[in-house]
Design an enzyme around this catalytic site. Structure first.
Site, short mmCIF file in Angstrom:
data_model
loop_
_atom_site.label_atom_id
_atom_site.label_comp_id
_atom_site.label_asym_id
_atom_site.label_seq_id
_atom_site.Cartn_x
_atom_site.Cartn_y
_atom_site.Cartn_z
NE ARG A 237 -4.23 -1.49 0.03
CZ ARG A 237 -4.34 -2.57 -0.76
NH1 ARG A 237 -3.35 -2.89 -1.58
NH2 ARG A 237 -5.44 -3.30 -0.75
CD GLU A 266 -2.87 2.92 -5.50
OE1 GLU A 266 -3.81 2.20 -5.86
OE2 GLU A 266 -1.89 2.49 -4.87
CG HIS A 285 -3.10 -1.16 -6.89
ND1 HIS A 285 -3.51 -0.50 -5.76
CD2 HIS A 285 -3.06 -2.47 -6.54
CE1 HIS A 285 -3.73 -1.36 -4.78
NE2 HIS A 285 -3.45 -2.58 -5.23
C1 DGY Z 1 -5.68 -6.34 -2.89
O1 DGY Z 1 -6.32 -7.35 -3.13
O2 DGY Z 1 -5.69 -5.81 -1.78
C2 DGY Z 1 -4.89 -5.76 -4.00
O3 DGY Z 1 -4.07 -4.75 -3.60
C3 DGY Z 1 -5.84 -5.29 -5.07
O4 DGY Z 1 -6.49 -4.16 -4.60
#
Ligand code: DGY
Length: 324
Positions: A237, A266, A285
Site C-alpha cells: 500500500r 491512486e 496497482h
Molecule cells: C488487494 O487485493 O488488496 C490488492 O491490492 C488489489 O487491490
C-alpha cells in the site's frame, strides 16, 4: 423472498448469474458522485455489499440499516473501518489466498525491472535511440545471489521468499512481528530487526498490510538507513511509504531506485514528480491483475458473500471472530 445486495464492481457474467441466483442484485459501476443518490437508495434495503476499490465508511453505512455482510474483492481491507463494521455487526469478507502467487510475481517483476533498468532500456529502444552497443552508463545490477529484505512475512512475503531463494539463490532477511519457521526452514530466511534489514538488503520489499502502525513506516530516516545501492519495492500500500521522502531519496541518491505498484494517491496524478525520475518504475496497482487471478478473486468474493448471508463463515473473514 431473496435478500438484497449491492454489487459495486463489474464481475464476469457467470459470477453475476451466481449472485442473481441467490440474491436480488442492484449493480453500480463503482460508487461516485454521479450515482451516489441511487446507491444510497439501494443501500436502504441491502443485506449485503460486494465490490472493490471504493471506501465504504460511515457516510455509506449510515444509509444501510439492514446490512449484514460486505465482501471485498481484494485481500487488503484498508477501504473499511473494521472497528466500526464490527460495532454495527457487519461481517467483512476478503480474498486472502487466491492472489498470493500473482502478487508475488508482480513484486518480482518490479525487482527485475528496476535492477536491470528494463523500462528505461526498452523506452530507449522504442524511441529509436539504440544506435550502438550500450555502455556502462546503461548497466543494471544483478538480482541473483543478492540479499532481499522482506517487510511482513504473510502469504505474499513467503511466496516472494520462495522465488528469491529457489529461483535466484538470494539471501532472505525478513522483518515480522512473529517468526515464520516455515520460511526459515525452507528458504533459509532469517528474521531480524528493521534497522538491520534496511542496512543489509539490496532489495527492500514491502508486503505489509496498511494500518496506523505501518503508516509512513518507510520515512526519510529509514530510507537513510538503506544502502545507497539498494532498491525499494512497494507492492503493498502506498501510504506505508512517505512518498515525498522517497522522491527526495531517489533524487539525492540516498537509494538507487524504486519499483512501485502502489502510491499515496491512486491513480497516481500525472504531474507526480515520481514520474520524472528515471530510477522509478511505476505500475498502476496491478499486483493481482491477471485474467485468471482477478476471476478467482471475484469468484471467491461471490462465494464469501453467499456464505456470509446464507451459511456459516469459517474462513476468509476479517472480523467474524469478533462478532461471536
Ligand atoms: C488487494 O487485493 O488488496 C490488492 O491490492 C488489489 O487491490
Amino acid at each position: 423472498m431473496k435478500q438484497s445486495i449491492v454489487l459495486y464492481k463489474k464481475i464476469p457474467s457467470d459470477l453475476l448469474q451466481r449472485l442473481e441466483d441467490n440474491f436480488d442484485v442492484r449493480f453500480f459501476d463503482g460508487i461516485n458522485e454521479t450515482n451516489r443518490a441511487e446507491v444510497l437508495a439501494a443501500l436502504k434495503n441491502a443485506d449485503g455489499m460486494i465490490g472493490a476499490s471504493v471506501p465504504v465508511r460511515a457516510e455509506l453505512l449510515d444509509h444501510a440499516p439492514k446490512l449484514k455482510a460486505i465482501s471485498t474483492i481484494s485481500v487488503g481491507y484498508d477501504q473499511f473501518d473494521v472497528g466500526d463494521l464490527t460495532q454495527r455487526k457487519i461481517v467483512l469478507m476478503h480474498t486472502p489466498t487466491v492472489l498470493t502467487e500473482t502478487t508475488a510475481d508482480t513484486v518480482f517483476t518490479l525487482i527485475l525491472m528496476t535492477a536491470r533498468r528494463a523500462l528505461e532500456m526498452a523506452e530507449m529502444v522504442k524511441a529509436g535511440k539504440w544506435t550502438r552497443s550500450i555502455g556502462s552508463d546503461s548497466y543494471g545490477v544483478d538480482v541473483h545471489h543478492k540479499t532481499i529484505g522482506i517487510l511482513g512475512m504473510g502469504r505474499i512475503g513467503a511466496a516472494l521468499a520462495r522465488r528469491a531463494h529457489a529461483g535466484f539463490g538470494m539471501n532472505v532477511l525478513y522483518w515480522n512481528d512473529r517468526p515464520n519457521t516455515q520460511v526459515e526452514e525452507e528458504f533459509n530466511a532469517r528474521r531480524c530487526e528493521l534497522d538491520e534489514l534496511l542496512a543489509q538488503s539490496d532489495f527492500v520489499c514491502i508486503t505489509l498490510p496498511y494500518s496506523e502502525q505501518t503508516h509512513k513506516l518507510i520515512n526519510a530516516e529509514r530510507l537513510a538507513k538503506m544502502k545507497s545501492s539498494a532498491i525499494l519495492i512497494n507492492g503493498a500500500r502506498g501510504k506505508i511509504v512517505d512518498q515525498a521522502a522517497l522522491i527526495k531519496a531517489l533524487k539525492d541518491g540516498t537509494i538507487r531506485a524504486a519499483g512501485l505498484d502502489v502510491f499515496e494517491v491512486e491513480p497516481l496524478p500525472a504531474d507526480s514528480e515520481l514520474l520524472q525520475l528515471p530510477n522509478v518504475v511505476a505500475l498502476p496497482h496491478i499486483g493481482s491483475a491477471t485474467e485468471e487471478t482477478r476471476y478467482n478473486m471475484a469468484a471467491c468474493a461471490v462465494d464469501n458473500l453467499i456464505t456470509a448471508l446464507t451459511g456459516e463463515v469459517t474462513e476468509n473473514s476479517v472480523n467474524a471472530h469478533l462478532l461471536k
